[in-house]
Design a protein around this motif. Sequence first.
Motif, PDB file in Angstrom:
ATOM      1  N   LYS A 157       0.830  -1.202   0.000  1.00 47.24           N
ATOM      2  CA  LYS A 157       0.000   0.000   0.000  1.00 47.24           C
ATOM      3  C   LYS A 157       0.865   1.252   0.000  1.00 47.24           C
ATOM      4  CE  LYS A 157      -4.079  -1.887   2.274  1.00 47.24           C
ATOM      5  NZ  LYS A 157      -4.906  -1.864   3.471  1.00 47.24           N
ATOM      6  N   GLN A 158       1.933   1.223   0.858  1.00 51.09           N
ATOM      7  CA  GLN A 158       2.808   2.390   0.912  1.00 51.09           C
ATOM      8  C   GLN A 158       3.540   2.588  -0.419  1.00 51.09           C
ATOM      9  OE1 GLN A 158       5.235   1.707   4.352  1.00 51.09           O
ATOM     10  NE2 GLN A 158       3.698   2.566   5.767  1.00 51.09           N
ATOM     11  N   ALA A 159       3.905   1.486  -1.064  1.00 49.50           N
ATOM     12  CA  ALA A 159       4.564   1.594  -2.365  1.00 49.50           C
ATOM     13  C   ALA A 159       3.605   2.199  -3.392  1.00 49.50           C
ATOM     14  CB  ALA A 159       5.058   0.223  -2.826  1.00 49.50           C
ATOM     15  N   GLU A 160       2.323   1.817  -3.310  1.00 49.94           N
ATOM     16  CA  GLU A 160       1.323   2.392  -4.218  1.00 49.94           C
ATOM     17  C   GLU A 160       1.153   3.883  -3.950  1.00 49.94           C
ATOM     18  OE1 GLU A 160      -2.262   0.142  -3.697  1.00 49.94           O
ATOM     19  OE2 GLU A 160      -1.389  -1.675  -4.554  1.00 49.94           O
ATOM     20  N   LEU A 161       1.144   4.255  -2.634  1.00 47.70           N
ATOM     21  CA  LEU A 161       1.012   5.670  -2.291  1.00 47.70           C
ATOM     22  C   LEU A 161       2.219   6.466  -2.781  1.00 47.70           C
ATOM     23  CD1 LEU A 161      -0.409   5.493   1.342  1.00 47.70           C
ATOM     24  CD2 LEU A 161      -1.602   6.284  -0.698  1.00 47.70           C
ATOM     25  N   VAL A 162       3.403   5.889  -2.642  1.00 48.54           N
ATOM     26  CA  VAL A 162       4.610   6.557  -3.129  1.00 48.54           C
ATOM     27  C   VAL A 162       4.528   6.728  -4.635  1.00 48.54           C
ATOM     28  CG1 VAL A 162       7.099   6.250  -3.452  1.00 48.54           C
ATOM     29  CG2 VAL A 162       6.086   5.865  -1.214  1.00 48.54           C
ATOM     30  N   GLN A 163       4.049   5.695  -5.303  1.00 40.64           N
ATOM     31  CA  GLN A 163       3.908   5.788  -6.774  1.00 40.64           C
ATOM     32  C   GLN A 163       2.917   6.896  -7.138  1.00 40.64           C
ATOM     33  OE1 GLN A 163       5.847   4.193  -8.844  1.00 40.64           O
ATOM     34  NE2 GLN A 163       4.879   5.099 -10.619  1.00 40.64           N
ATOM     35  N   ASP A 164       1.825   6.957  -6.392  1.00 41.96           N
ATOM     36  CA  ASP A 164       0.841   8.018  -6.650  1.00 41.96           C
ATOM     37  C   ASP A 164       1.468   9.384  -6.397  1.00 41.96           C
ATOM     38  OD1 ASP A 164      -1.055   6.156  -7.306  1.00 41.96           O
ATOM     39  OD2 ASP A 164      -2.090   6.210  -5.349  1.00 41.96           O
ATOM     40  N   LEU A 165       2.263   9.497  -5.319  1.00 44.68           N
ATOM     41  CA  LEU A 165       2.944  10.755  -5.026  1.00 44.68           C
ATOM     42  C   LEU A 165       3.917  11.125  -6.137  1.00 44.68           C
ATOM     43  CD1 LEU A 165       3.743  10.673  -1.215  1.00 44.68           C
ATOM     44  CD2 LEU A 165       2.400  12.378  -2.412  1.00 44.68           C
ATOM     45  N   ARG A 166       4.618  10.186  -6.636  1.00 40.99           N
ATOM     46  CA  ARG A 166       5.555  10.444  -7.746  1.00 40.99           C
ATOM     47  C   ARG A 166       4.814  10.989  -8.959  1.00 40.99           C
ATOM     48  NH1 ARG A 166       9.325   5.120  -7.836  1.00 40.99           N
ATOM     49  NH2 ARG A 166      10.635   5.685  -6.080  1.00 40.99           N
ATOM     50  N   ILE A 167       3.723  10.292  -9.222  1.00 41.62           N
ATOM     51  CA  ILE A 167       2.941  10.744 -10.384  1.00 41.62           C
ATOM     52  C   ILE A 167       2.458  12.175 -10.167  1.00 41.62           C
ATOM     53  CG2 ILE A 167       0.779  10.356 -11.654  1.00 41.62           C
ATOM     54  CD1 ILE A 167       1.246   7.348 -11.200  1.00 41.62           C
ATOM     55  N   ASP A 168       1.945  12.438  -8.940  1.00 45.49           N
ATOM     56  CA  ASP A 168       1.466  13.793  -8.644  1.00 45.49           C
ATOM     57  C   ASP A 168       2.606  14.801  -8.746  1.00 45.49           C
ATOM     58  OD1 ASP A 168      -1.066  12.836  -8.213  1.00 45.49           O
ATOM     59  OD2 ASP A 168      -0.925  12.851  -6.005  1.00 45.49           O
ATOM     60  N   VAL A 169       3.784  14.448  -8.196  1.00 46.64           N
ATOM     61  CA  VAL A 169       4.928  15.353  -8.254  1.00 46.64           C
ATOM     62  C   VAL A 169       5.329  15.569  -9.706  1.00 46.64           C
ATOM     63  CG1 VAL A 169       7.394  15.563  -7.706  1.00 46.64           C
ATOM     64  CG2 VAL A 169       5.768  14.883  -5.944  1.00 46.64           C
ATOM     65  N   ASP A 170       5.356  14.507 -10.486  1.00 46.96           N
ATOM     66  CA  ASP A 170       5.717  14.634 -11.908  1.00 46.96           C
ATOM     67  C   ASP A 170       4.721  15.538 -12.645  1.00 46.96           C
ATOM     68  OD1 ASP A 170       7.976  13.119 -11.656  1.00 46.96           O
ATOM     69  OD2 ASP A 170       7.058  11.240 -12.363  1.00 46.96           O
ATOM     70  N   VAL A 171       3.444  15.362 -12.323  1.00 50.00           N
ATOM     71  CA  VAL A 171       2.423  16.197 -12.975  1.00 50.00           C
ATOM     72  C   VAL A 171       2.626  17.652 -12.585  1.00 50.00           C
ATOM     73  CG1 VAL A 171      -0.053  16.712 -12.984  1.00 50.00           C
ATOM     74  CG2 VAL A 171       0.737  14.361 -13.199  1.00 50.00           C
ATOM     75  N   VAL A 172       2.846  17.862 -11.269  1.00 48.86           N
ATOM     76  CA  VAL A 172       3.028  19.232 -10.802  1.00 48.86           C
ATOM     77  C   VAL A 172       4.290  19.822 -11.413  1.00 48.86           C
ATOM     78  CG1 VAL A 172       3.517  20.617  -8.744  1.00 48.86           C
ATOM     79  CG2 VAL A 172       1.733  18.908  -8.679  1.00 48.86           C
ATOM     80  N   MET A 173       5.349  19.058 -11.479  1.00 54.05           N
ATOM     81  CA  MET A 173       6.601  19.541 -12.074  1.00 54.05           C
ATOM     82  C   MET A 173       6.411  19.852 -13.550  1.00 54.05           C
ATOM     83  SD  MET A 173       9.231  19.604  -9.956  1.00 54.05           S
ATOM     84  CE  MET A 173      10.794  19.079 -10.515  1.00 54.05           C
ATOM     85  N   ASN A 174       5.736  18.973 -14.206  1.00 57.03           N
ATOM     86  CA  ASN A 174       5.501  19.219 -15.633  1.00 57.03           C
ATOM     87  C   ASN A 174       4.653  20.474 -15.837  1.00 57.03           C
ATOM     88  OD1 ASN A 174       7.003  17.116 -16.593  1.00 57.03           O
ATOM     89  ND2 ASN A 174       5.286  15.670 -16.567  1.00 57.03           N
ATOM     90  N   THR A 175       3.692  20.594 -14.967  1.00 54.50           N
ATOM     91  CA  THR A 175       2.845  21.776 -15.050  1.00 54.50           C
ATOM     92  C   THR A 175       3.670  23.017 -14.758  1.00 54.50           C
ATOM     93  OG1 THR A 175       0.990  20.473 -14.256  1.00 54.50           O
ATOM     94  CG2 THR A 175       0.749  22.844 -14.172  1.00 54.50           C
ATOM     95  N   PHE A 176       4.493  22.890 -13.754  1.00 57.95           N
ATOM     96  CA  PHE A 176       5.333  24.028 -13.394  1.00 57.95           C
ATOM     97  C   PHE A 176       6.283  24.389 -14.519  1.00 57.95           C
ATOM     98  CE2 PHE A 176       9.368  25.529 -11.601  1.00 57.95           C
ATOM     99  CZ  PHE A 176       8.944  26.727 -11.066  1.00 57.95           C
ATOM    100  N   LEU A 177       6.882  23.402 -15.055  1.00 56.17           N
ATOM    101  CA  LEU A 177       7.840  23.671 -16.126  1.00 56.17           C
ATOM    102  C   LEU A 177       7.131  24.200 -17.370  1.00 56.17           C
ATOM    103  CD1 LEU A 177      10.282  20.654 -15.732  1.00 56.17           C
ATOM    104  CD2 LEU A 177      10.671  23.023 -15.086  1.00 56.17           C
ATOM    105  N   SER A 178       5.955  23.714 -17.563  1.00 50.66           N
ATOM    106  CA  SER A 178       5.238  24.217 -18.738  1.00 50.66           C
ATOM    107  C   SER A 178       4.796  25.661 -18.527  1.00 50.66           C
ATOM    108  CB  SER A 178       4.045  23.329 -19.055  1.00 50.66           C
ATOM    109  OG  SER A 178       3.134  23.369 -17.994  1.00 50.66           O
ATOM    110  N   GLN A 179       4.659  26.055 -17.325  1.00 54.22           N
ATOM    111  CA  GLN A 179       4.311  27.444 -17.038  1.00 54.22           C
ATOM    112  C   GLN A 179       5.567  28.163 -16.592  1.00 54.22           C
ATOM    113  OE1 GLN A 179       1.430  27.374 -13.991  1.00 54.22           O
ATOM    114  NE2 GLN A 179      -0.154  26.478 -15.251  1.00 54.22           N
ATOM    115  N   GLU A 180       6.250  28.721 -17.444  1.00 53.25           N
ATOM    116  CA  GLU A 180       7.510  29.356 -17.115  1.00 53.25           C
ATOM    117  C   GLU A 180       7.297  30.697 -16.421  1.00 53.25           C
ATOM    118  OE1 GLU A 180      10.293  27.602 -20.589  1.00 53.25           O
ATOM    119  OE2 GLU A 180       9.859  29.697 -20.558  1.00 53.25           O
ATOM    120  N   ASP A 181       6.136  31.167 -16.485  1.00 46.91           N
ATOM    121  CA  ASP A 181       5.937  32.456 -15.888  1.00 46.91           C
ATOM    122  C   ASP A 181       5.682  32.376 -14.384  1.00 46.91           C
ATOM    123  OD1 ASP A 181       3.564  31.208 -16.190  1.00 46.91           O
ATOM    124  OD2 ASP A 181       2.460  32.977 -16.827  1.00 46.91           O
TER     125      ASP A 181
END
Length: 176
Positions: free
Chosen positions: A127-151
């Motif tokens: 379960k914790q591994a699944e939560l970590v995977q979900d967190l990674r995905i969320d972090v990746d999404v947020v990072m991608n969003t952040f990087l896509s918004q350079e402003d």
Amino acid sequence: MHTKLKKDMMDESLELAVQLDKNRNLVVTKERQGDGILSDLERHKAEEGELVAARAQLEMELKARDFAIRRKEEQMIAKQREVNFQLKLLQRTKLAYETLQNSFPELEGQLSDIAREVEASKAKARKQAELVQDLRIDVDVVMNTFLSQEDLGQETAEVLSRLHAETKELETELNR
């Protein structure tokens, strides 16, 4: 008178001769009896010597048998002690065996409890591994969003970097 004296002397001489023969015969008989007694005495002494030797032999045999009996008794006592020691050892072993047999159900229960705990820990880790995977995905999404918004500002980038570092720390803690 003279004849009578002669005759009396002759009679006395004859009587003395007869008496002398009787005494000689008696002496010979006594000597024979003495020789018989001496030979009996010699024979009895020889028999006594044989009996003394036989008695000494029997006493030695008796002492040897007494010694052998004492030795056998000592060996029997030693064997009896060994048997008693082995019996005590057997009783202790039996008691230990029974104790082990009686503890098997408890140990089996502990083993099944540990197996359940291991399965629960594995499920929790999944379960914790699944939560970590979900967190990674969320972090990746947020990072991608952040990087896509350079402003977006520098502050947001720092917050996201911190979040990413915290996520990595959490991952390493979970992997331990």
